[in-house]
Design a protein around this motif. Structure first.
Motif, mmCIF file in Angstrom:
data_model
loop_
_atom_site.group_PDB
_atom_site.id
_atom_site.type_symbol
_atom_site.label_atom_id
_atom_site.label_comp_id
_atom_site.label_asym_id
_atom_site.label_seq_id
_atom_site.Cartn_x
_atom_site.Cartn_y
_atom_site.Cartn_z
ATOM 1 N N ALA A 2 31.857 38.168 47.384
ATOM 2 C CA ALA A 2 32.310 38.066 46.243
ATOM 3 C C ALA A 2 32.455 36.003 45.671
ATOM 4 O O ALA A 2 33.360 35.441 46.916
ATOM 5 N N HIS A 3 32.093 35.888 45.241
ATOM 6 C CA HIS A 3 32.189 34.466 44.177
ATOM 7 C C HIS A 3 33.491 34.272 43.909
ATOM 8 O O HIS A 3 34.098 34.802 43.112
ATOM 9 N N ALA A 120 28.081 39.204 40.593
ATOM 10 C CA ALA A 120 26.922 38.949 41.649
ATOM 11 C C ALA A 120 26.465 37.968 42.791
ATOM 12 O O ALA A 120 26.838 38.015 43.491
ATOM 13 N N LYS A 121 26.342 37.346 41.338
ATOM 14 C CA LYS A 121 25.618 35.557 42.121
ATOM 15 C C LYS A 121 26.134 34.052 42.084
ATOM 16 O O LYS A 121 25.279 33.149 42.487
ATOM 17 N N GLN A 122 27.162 34.504 41.229
ATOM 18 C CA GLN A 122 27.736 33.631 40.868
ATOM 19 C C GLN A 122 28.921 33.010 40.639
ATOM 20 O O GLN A 122 29.638 34.454 39.907
ATOM 21 N N ILE A 131 40.800 41.480 31.932
ATOM 22 C CA ILE A 131 39.778 41.194 33.109
ATOM 23 C C ILE A 131 40.632 40.896 34.453
ATOM 24 O O ILE A 131 39.812 41.939 35.550
ATOM 25 N N GLY A 132 42.036 40.346 34.256
ATOM 26 C CA GLY A 132 42.575 40.498 35.282
ATOM 27 C C GLY A 132 43.176 42.399 35.335
ATOM 28 O O GLY A 132 43.449 41.836 36.681
ATOM 29 N N THR A 133 43.386 42.849 34.931
ATOM 30 C CA THR A 133 44.123 44.212 35.273
ATOM 31 C C THR A 133 43.264 45.544 35.468
ATOM 32 O O THR A 133 42.862 46.124 36.578
ATOM 33 N N THR A 134 41.229 45.020 35.375
ATOM 34 C CA THR A 134 40.873 45.838 34.517
ATOM 35 C C THR A 134 39.296 45.817 35.608
ATOM 36 O O THR A 134 38.622 46.179 35.911
ATOM 37 N N VAL A 135 38.262 44.276 35.035
ATOM 38 C CA VAL A 135 37.003 43.915 35.099
ATOM 39 C C VAL A 135 37.137 43.695 36.933
ATOM 40 O O VAL A 135 36.291 43.369 37.176
ATOM 41 N N LEU A 136 38.134 42.304 36.750
ATOM 42 C CA LEU A 136 38.185 41.570 38.743
ATOM 43 C C LEU A 136 38.958 41.851 38.833
ATOM 44 O O LEU A 136 40.507 40.625 38.749
ATOM 45 N N PRO A 137 39.861 43.136 39.207
ATOM 46 C CA PRO A 137 41.899 42.652 39.735
ATOM 47 C C PRO A 137 41.762 41.804 40.822
ATOM 48 O O PRO A 137 42.669 41.409 41.415
#
Ligand code: C5P
Length: 218
Positions: A2-3, A120-122, A131-137
């Motif tokens: 992961a980036h 995925a790439k950057q 975002i903090g809770t669900t998309v990118l925990p």
């Protein structure tokens, strides 16, 4: 592998996109404006002549919708199926209906997949509500950006004036409060601070000050 990921969440008009865009440019991360994606779906419903209440109809549009971002100043360009919609997705009608459209489970599932694919790439800085809770925990940095509702309404007031509109401060304040209420009370991934997010209050702070604070956190 992961980036690096920076998640910025918070209520309407707290300055998330302004701050995120500057940080992304300075740090050479990709900026993902997830609110623009929910707005683009809402606009697509309007363009298709659907009622915003027509959940099944809107969900059926999703496979055919392509949303893309292109670099631009002072804001990045948003393309819906190749068409520039940067301004249109910020109209009062779209703003006042996006909370309903973004409450649909299949709309959220579709957009969360698209948002994660962009990491995925950057390295990314992504702003939104979940975002903090669900998309990118697992984001390394999580910021919960807030400001008083009076100051948020005043910022929106000045923005609308600069666009040549004739805004009413009290109406703007009511619209912001209503949108926050709906976004915080929906069933699926409502607006809420992640446990491991740091709150940054921008009331009375300049853009430069907020950018510096978050850079230090990063
Ligand atoms: O950030 P912005 O004000 O452009 O977001 C528009 C709307 O999109 C929000 O009021 C909310 O209803 C929805 N949204 C969401 N989840 C996100 C980002 C935005 O539900 N991650």
């Amino acid at each position: 592998t992961a980036h690096f990921q920076v998640a910025i969440d918070g209520p309407a008009s707290a300055g998330k996109s302004t701050i995120a865009k500057i940080l992304a440019t300075d740090l050479k991360y990709v900026y993902v404006d997830t609110g623009a994606m929910y707005r683009a779906i809402t606009l697509a419903a309007k363009q298709a002549g659907l009622a915003y209440e027509d959940e099944a109809g809107i969900v059926a549009l999703l496979p055919k919708l392509e949303i893309a971002f292109l670099p631009g100043e002072p804001v990045q360009h948003v393309l819906l199926n190749g068409q520039e919609v940067t301004e249109e997705i910020r109209s009062t009608e779209i703003t006042n209906n996006v909370s309903l459209v973004s409450s649909y489970q299949a709309v959220r599932a579709d957009l969360v997949d698209r948002q994660r694919a962009l990491t995925a790439k950057q390295p990314v800085i992504m702003d939104g509500r979940d975002i903090g809770t669900t998309v990118l925990p697992d984001a390394q940095v999580k910021i919960f950006l807030i400001a008083s509702v009076d100051e948020r309404a005043e910022r929106r007031f000045r923005e609308n004036q600069a666009k040549g509109m004739n805004p009413d401060l009290e109406i703007l304040k009511k619209e912001i409060e209503e949108r926050d209420y709906k976004d915080s009370h929906r069933a699926i991934s409502p607006l809420t601070k992640a446990e491991d997010a740091l709150t940054v209050d921008t009331t009375g702070q300049s853009i430069d000050q907020v950018v510096a604070t978050i850079k230090q956190i990063i």
